[in-house]
Design a protein around this motif. Structure first.
Motif, PDB file in Angstrom:
ATOM      1  N   TRP A 105     -31.442  22.773 -39.962  1.00 43.77           N
ATOM      2  CA  TRP A 105     -30.423  23.326 -39.017  1.00 43.77           C
ATOM      3  C   TRP A 105     -29.251  22.710 -39.311  1.00 43.77           C
ATOM      4  N   GLU A 106     -28.223  23.549 -40.141  1.00 44.88           N
ATOM      5  CA  GLU A 106     -26.703  22.704 -40.135  1.00 44.88           C
ATOM      6  C   GLU A 106     -25.700  23.898 -39.789  1.00 44.88           C
ATOM      7  N   LYS A 107     -24.548  23.236 -39.942  1.00 47.91           N
ATOM      8  CA  LYS A 107     -23.388  23.976 -39.603  1.00 47.91           C
ATOM      9  C   LYS A 107     -23.167  25.218 -40.413  1.00 47.91           C
ATOM     10  N   ALA A 108     -23.178  26.297 -39.955  1.00 52.24           N
ATOM     11  CA  ALA A 108     -22.868  27.724 -40.603  1.00 52.24           C
ATOM     12  C   ALA A 108     -21.649  27.374 -41.720  1.00 52.24           C
ATOM     13  N   SER A 109     -21.846  27.849 -42.907  1.00 50.08           N
ATOM     14  CA  SER A 109     -20.666  27.501 -43.873  1.00 50.08           C
ATOM     15  C   SER A 109     -20.451  28.902 -44.647  1.00 50.08           C
ATOM     16  N   ALA A 110     -19.520  28.967 -45.753  1.00 47.65           N
ATOM     17  CA  ALA A 110     -19.382  30.077 -46.395  1.00 47.65           C
ATOM     18  C   ALA A 110     -20.598  30.335 -47.254  1.00 47.65           C
ATOM     19  N   LYS A 111     -21.492  29.536 -47.620  1.00 47.63           N
ATOM     20  CA  LYS A 111     -22.787  29.773 -48.371  1.00 47.63           C
ATOM     21  C   LYS A 111     -23.872  30.253 -47.552  1.00 47.63           C
ATOM     22  N   TYR A 112     -23.751  29.780 -46.258  1.00 47.81           N
ATOM     23  CA  TYR A 112     -24.814  30.292 -45.290  1.00 47.81           C
ATOM     24  C   TYR A 112     -24.159  30.635 -44.123  1.00 47.81           C
ATOM     25  N   PRO A 113     -23.437  31.637 -43.832  1.00 44.27           N
ATOM     26  CA  PRO A 113     -22.496  32.220 -42.703  1.00 44.27           C
ATOM     27  C   PRO A 113     -23.317  32.638 -41.279  1.00 44.27           C
ATOM     28  N   TYR A 114     -24.609  32.871 -41.468  1.00 44.32           N
ATOM     29  CA  TYR A 114     -25.020  33.326 -40.358  1.00 44.32           C
ATOM     30  C   TYR A 114     -24.984  32.384 -39.150  1.00 44.32           C
ATOM     31  N   ASP A 115     -24.570  32.890 -37.868  1.00 38.90           N
ATOM     32  CA  ASP A 115     -24.173  31.994 -36.914  1.00 38.90           C
ATOM     33  C   ASP A 115     -25.566  32.286 -36.050  1.00 38.90           C
ATOM     34  N   ALA A 116     -26.590  31.434 -36.071  1.00 38.54           N
ATOM     35  CA  ALA A 116     -28.022  31.701 -35.205  1.00 38.54           C
ATOM     36  C   ALA A 116     -27.602  31.330 -33.855  1.00 38.54           C
ATOM     37  N   GLU A 117     -27.904  32.217 -32.966  1.00 44.90           N
ATOM     38  CA  GLU A 117     -28.060  32.036 -31.483  1.00 44.90           C
ATOM     39  C   GLU A 117     -26.496  31.873 -31.021  1.00 44.90           C
ATOM     40  N   ASN A 118     -25.434  32.098 -31.615  1.00 47.49           N
ATOM     41  CA  ASN A 118     -24.038  31.878 -31.449  1.00 47.49           C
ATOM     42  C   ASN A 118     -23.768  30.318 -31.194  1.00 47.49           C
ATOM     43  N   THR A 119     -24.391  29.517 -31.999  1.00 46.41           N
ATOM     44  CA  THR A 119     -24.382  28.061 -31.912  1.00 46.41           C
ATOM     45  C   THR A 119     -23.365  27.540 -32.976  1.00 46.41           C
ATOM     46  N   TYR A 135     -24.476  26.951 -35.833  1.00 50.36           N
ATOM     47  CA  TYR A 135     -25.323  26.392 -36.769  1.00 50.36           C
ATOM     48  C   TYR A 135     -26.243  27.563 -37.244  1.00 50.36           C
ATOM     49  N   THR A 136     -27.008  27.324 -38.443  1.00 58.23           N
ATOM     50  CA  THR A 136     -27.583  28.203 -39.061  1.00 58.23           C
ATOM     51  C   THR A 136     -28.880  27.647 -39.613  1.00 58.23           C
ATOM     52  N   ASN A 137     -30.073  28.226 -40.128  1.00 56.11           N
ATOM     53  CA  ASN A 137     -31.151  27.645 -40.892  1.00 56.11           C
ATOM     54  C   ASN A 137     -30.629  27.966 -42.439  1.00 56.11           C
ATOM     55  N   VAL A 138     -30.946  26.614 -42.869  1.00 53.37           N
ATOM     56  CA  VAL A 138     -30.681  26.653 -44.303  1.00 53.37           C
ATOM     57  C   VAL A 138     -31.842  26.574 -45.082  1.00 53.37           C
ATOM     58  N   PRO A 139     -32.303  27.538 -46.128  1.00 53.56           N
ATOM     59  CA  PRO A 139     -33.673  27.433 -46.608  1.00 53.56           C
ATOM     60  C   PRO A 139     -33.789  26.200 -47.550  1.00 53.56           C
ATOM     61  N   VAL A 140     -34.746  25.400 -47.508  1.00 57.34           N
ATOM     62  CA  VAL A 140     -35.251  24.458 -48.215  1.00 57.34           C
ATOM     63  C   VAL A 140     -36.167  24.591 -49.094  1.00 57.34           C
ATOM     64  N   LYS A 141     -37.165  25.354 -48.810  1.00 56.85           N
ATOM     65  CA  LYS A 141     -38.366  25.400 -49.733  1.00 56.85           C
ATOM     66  C   LYS A 141     -39.131  26.736 -49.219  1.00 56.85           C
ATOM     67  N   TYR A 142     -39.750  27.483 -50.131  1.00 55.79           N
ATOM     68  CA  TYR A 142     -40.749  28.534 -49.715  1.00 55.79           C
ATOM     69  C   TYR A 142     -41.989  28.280 -50.088  1.00 55.79           C
ATOM     70  N   TYR A 143     -43.057  28.452 -49.403  1.00 59.87           N
ATOM     71  CA  TYR A 143     -44.697  28.390 -49.771  1.00 59.87           C
ATOM     72  C   TYR A 143     -44.899  29.831 -49.780  1.00 59.87           C
ATOM     73  N   GLU A 144     -45.622  30.302 -50.862  1.00 59.96           N
ATOM     74  CA  GLU A 144     -46.387  31.774 -50.963  1.00 59.96           C
ATOM     75  C   GLU A 144     -47.584  31.484 -49.843  1.00 59.96           C
ATOM     76  N   SER A 145     -48.126  32.662 -49.362  1.00 58.70           N
ATOM     77  CA  SER A 145     -49.102  32.669 -48.399  1.00 58.70           C
ATOM     78  C   SER A 145     -50.206  31.963 -48.834  1.00 58.70           C
ATOM     79  N   TYR A 146     -50.611  31.989 -50.084  1.00 59.40           N
ATOM     80  CA  TYR A 146     -51.892  31.592 -50.559  1.00 59.40           C
ATOM     81  C   TYR A 146     -51.828  30.151 -50.746  1.00 59.40           C
TER      82      TYR A 146
END
Length: 110
Positions: free
Chosen positions: A70-84, A86-97
């Motif tokens: 959770w961090e402040k929305a920026s030019a790279k991640y501009p989505y304003d989650a829940e009008n706060t 701030y936004t969720n910035v991806p760190v890592k993804y794990y495949e379902s398996y």
């Protein structure tokens, strides 16, 4: 969703459950719970975040896992989650398996 409701869809699993149910209803041409449950076992759907499967063993949804921070929305991640502002910035993804864990469920079927 945000444009229409001015809110975020925070529970993606709700979408997955209804998409799977819809597919099971269509496949069985029925709403009979026993038929639908049997059709759901092992069913896979394509979703907005990849493939989602209802595990046959215990009817748990198996899907990829996103780790974010959770961090402040920026030019790279501009989505304003829940009008706060701030936004969720991806760190890592794990495949379902990788994200899937073994089950000890002893579910009894009708």
């Amino acid at each position: 969703y945000k444009k229409k409701m001015n809110d975020d869809l925070t529970q993606a699993s709700i979408y997955h459950v209804f998409a799977l149910l819809d597919a099971a209803f269509a496949q069985t041409k029925s709403t009979d719970p026993v038929k639908v449950a049997a059709a759901l076992e092992g069913m896979k759907i394509k979703s907005f975040n990849g493939e989602v499967e209802m595990r046959k063993t215990d009817h748990q949804l198996q899907q990829g896992l996103y780790i974010s921070r959770w961090e402040k929305a920026s030019a790279k991640y501009p989505y304003d989650a829940e009008n706060t502002g701030y936004t969720n910035v991806p760190v890592k993804y794990y495949e379902s398996y990788v994200a899937s864990t073994p089950t000890t469920c002893q579910m009894k079927r009708p």
